[in-house]
Design a protein around this motif. Structure first.
Motif, short mmCIF file in Angstrom:
data_model
loop_
_atom_site.label_atom_id
_atom_site.label_comp_id
_atom_site.label_asym_id
_atom_site.label_seq_id
_atom_site.Cartn_x
_atom_site.Cartn_y
_atom_site.Cartn_z
N ARG A 368 0.92 -1.63 -0.42
CA ARG A 368 -0.59 0.06 -0.26
C ARG A 368 1.30 1.47 -0.02
NH1 ARG A 368 -4.72 -1.43 3.90
NH2 ARG A 368 -6.29 -3.07 3.02
N LEU A 369 1.62 0.84 1.01
CA LEU A 369 3.08 2.42 0.05
C LEU A 369 3.81 2.75 -0.22
CD1 LEU A 369 4.41 2.08 3.96
CD2 LEU A 369 2.92 3.81 3.47
N ARG A 370 3.69 1.27 -1.06
CA ARG A 370 3.97 1.73 -2.59
C ARG A 370 3.07 2.02 -3.81
NH1 ARG A 370 8.86 2.63 -5.47
NH2 ARG A 370 8.70 0.80 -6.61
N ARG A 371 1.94 2.03 -3.42
CA ARG A 371 1.14 2.58 -4.30
C ARG A 371 1.33 4.31 -4.03
NH1 ARG A 371 -3.96 -2.06 -3.16
NH2 ARG A 371 -3.00 -3.65 -4.01
N ARG A 372 1.03 4.18 -3.15
CA ARG A 372 0.86 5.65 -2.92
C ARG A 372 2.27 6.22 -3.30
NH1 ARG A 372 -1.82 7.61 2.41
NH2 ARG A 372 -3.67 6.02 2.00
N GLY A 373 3.04 5.40 -3.85
CA GLY A 373 4.22 6.10 -4.54
C GLY A 373 5.66 6.72 -3.19
N MET A 374 6.05 5.78 -2.41
CA MET A 374 6.77 6.02 -1.20
C MET A 374 7.68 5.53 -1.41
SD MET A 374 6.17 5.46 2.71
CE MET A 374 5.07 6.22 2.89
N PRO A 375 9.08 6.01 -1.35
CA PRO A 375 10.66 5.69 -2.07
C PRO A 375 10.91 3.93 -0.44
CG PRO A 375 10.40 8.14 -1.13
CD PRO A 375 9.03 7.71 -1.00
N LYS A 376 12.15 3.01 -1.76
CA LYS A 376 11.85 2.01 -1.00
C LYS A 376 12.58 2.11 0.79
CE LYS A 376 13.32 0.35 -4.59
NZ LYS A 376 14.09 -0.10 -5.35
N GLU A 377 13.76 3.42 0.63
CA GLU A 377 14.11 3.69 1.76
C GLU A 377 13.22 4.26 2.95
OE1 GLU A 377 16.31 4.71 -2.13
OE2 GLU A 377 14.50 5.07 -1.56
N MET A 378 11.58 5.00 2.68
CA MET A 378 10.87 5.19 3.90
C MET A 378 10.38 4.10 4.68
SD MET A 378 9.64 9.13 1.81
CE MET A 378 8.19 9.17 3.66
N ILE A 379 9.89 3.00 3.90
CA ILE A 379 9.38 1.92 3.85
C ILE A 379 10.40 1.25 4.44
CG2 ILE A 379 8.12 -0.12 3.43
CD1 ILE A 379 7.59 0.72 0.52
N ALA A 380 11.37 1.01 4.41
CA ALA A 380 12.31 0.36 5.24
C ALA A 380 12.60 1.03 6.99
CB ALA A 380 13.83 0.38 4.98
N SER A 381 12.01 2.14 6.57
CA SER A 381 12.34 3.22 7.73
C SER A 381 11.27 2.84 8.96
CB SER A 381 12.31 4.10 7.84
OG SER A 381 11.28 5.13 7.26
N LEU A 382 9.99 2.19 8.49
CA LEU A 382 9.26 1.89 9.35
C LEU A 382 8.40 0.73 9.46
CD1 LEU A 382 6.17 2.51 10.16
CD2 LEU A 382 5.32 2.40 7.85
#
Length: 430
Positions: A368-382
């Motif tokens: 879902r975060l990728r669907r919103r265009g969030m960078p992988k680096e930000m996803i990893a921080s979560l």
């Protein structure tokens, strides 16, 4: 004084305190769990105690399970003896030259499950008993669906993989000749990677089922799991002291995340699966105000129940067993989780929900975060993954998403030329 002939009974003399008696096991016995024992100064009582301990040793040598702390003796050359050595030197061992465990706790659990099944299957058999043909029989029996008496494809594959590693270890320590591992090719394909993600309809169906069955805390657990992308072990260990103010200085972020007291509150945790005594994966996850309100209400309710208990419980958990008010045991938590999914599937006619597991929520959050265009680096921080792990998860588990695909398609198109409006009279001839 006549010379004593009782094995392992040793006197120690002191000029000041006289003679004391001790039972001293050999290194082999100490490794098995027998410990040196002080027997006091009374020679008669020491003799009786030493004889009793020696009887324990005799029963142990015959294969008896004498005490919980003493490992059961395995006959040399058997599968059980191999399992015991592999468990000690590899599964519970450390990396060469260090004190760092070879395996993480969750991985050890997977290995232990497989090793126990192998012991039940062929523990008392000699190593040559395990042949490729017998491995094939084990495969056919365990790979059957659960409803047909098997373990299912995934569990059977894991069992046979552990068997392969076990006999690879046997080769490495010269217990069997090189190149004779009977489980090298066990003929069962690796299960396809899961790519299931929750839909918003699944979310609502689960929450409704949880409340109907009297487990409202599970609805909060699902919401918090999807929000934070954390594992169930960390979530059910979430306690009141872990909810702390965070130092968020960016004004735009503070405006969105501040609670009514002007604080940005967050869940501060050290991930249990990925942390150890040499490395700690620490996360500080800000909680948005609406979810924060639900968490704080749960804490107040649970705290009141904790303080009213006899004796009072001083550490309050966010997610507790609704029936008892006690923190969840992980196995019970997973069992109730499955029951809620089954109820939701039946009540809403969504049979696929029976197949959803907790870890799918973690994957769903990433997708879902990728669907919103969030960078992988930000996803990893979560999530607490390494960037490499996030990339692997998206490559293997991330389903093909139409929003991401649409972005790629639009980026490849030429700019659209506006069509003329035929109703525009200024552009008409005549």
């Amino acid at each position: 004084m006549a010379k004593l002939s009782i094995p392992r009974l040793v006197p120690k003399h002191s000029k000041t305190s006289g003679t004391s008696w001790y039972w001293q096991p050999s290194k082999t016995l100490r490794d098995a769990g027998f410990e040196p024992t002080a027997l006091g100064k009374d020679e008669g009582k020491a003799i009786m105690a030493a004889r009793q301990l020696n009887e324990d040793v005799a029963r142990w040598k015959a294969g008896g399970d004498i005490r919980a702390k003493v490992e059961k003796r395995r006959a040399a050359g058997t599968v059980a003896a191999l399992v015991a050595r592999y468990r000690k030197e590899y599964v519970n061992g450390t990396k060469p030259g260090t004190r760092i465990p070879r395996l993480k706790p969750k991985t050890r659990e997977v290995y232990e499950t497989g090793l126990k099944r192998i012991e039940m299957w062929a523990g008392d058999k000699p190593l040559p008993y395990v042949t490729p043909a017998r491995v094939g029989v084990l495969r056919d029996k365990t790979a059957k669906p659960i409803e047909e008496g098997g373990l299912g494809h995934s569990a059977a594959f894991n069992l046979l993989s552990v068997l392969r590693q076990l006999f690879k270890f046997a080769e490495s320590v010269d217990l069997i000749p090189k190149g004779t591992n009977p489980a090298t090719e066990f003929g069962l394909a690796k299960p396809p990677p899961r790519n299931m993600v929750w839909t918003v309809e699944d979310d609502a169906a689960f929450d409704a089922a949880a409340r109907e069955l009297g487990w409202p805390s599970m609805a909060l657990a699902r919401e918090l799991a999807l929000y934070s992308a954390q594992r169930e072990g960390d979530l059910i260990a979430f306690t009141e002291p872990q909810l702390q103010p965070l130092d968020i200085l960016e004004p735009v972020l503070r405006e969105r995340l501040e609670d009514e007291n002007g604080n940005v509150m967050g869940w501060c945790l050290s991930q249990a699966k990925t942390s150890n005594e040499y490395k700690s994966v620490n996360l500080e996850i800000p909680i948005e105000p609406d979810l924060l309100g639900r968490i704080e209400r749960a804490i107040r309710t649970n705290r009141a129940r904790d303080r009213a208990a006899d004796p009072p419980r001083l550490l309050t958990h966010v997610i507790v067993n609704d029936k008892t008010g006690l923190p969840w045991k992980q196995r019970h938590f997973i069992d109730v989780w499955g029951r809620i999914l089954a109820h939701a599937a039946k009540a809403t006619g969504r049979p696929h929900m029976r197949e959803l597991v907790w870890h799918d929520l973690r994957r769903t959050r990433v997708v879902r975060l990728r669907r919103r265009g969030m960078p992988k680096e930000m996803i990893a921080s979560l999530t607490g993954h390494s960037l490499r792990s996030i990339e692997e998860m998206l490559r293997v588990y991330g389903p093909v998403d139409p929003t991401i695909t649409a972005n790629a398609v639009v980026a490849s198109l030429e700019p659209r030329i506006a069509k003329k409006d035929p109703s525009n009279k200024s552009e008409q001839i005549g």
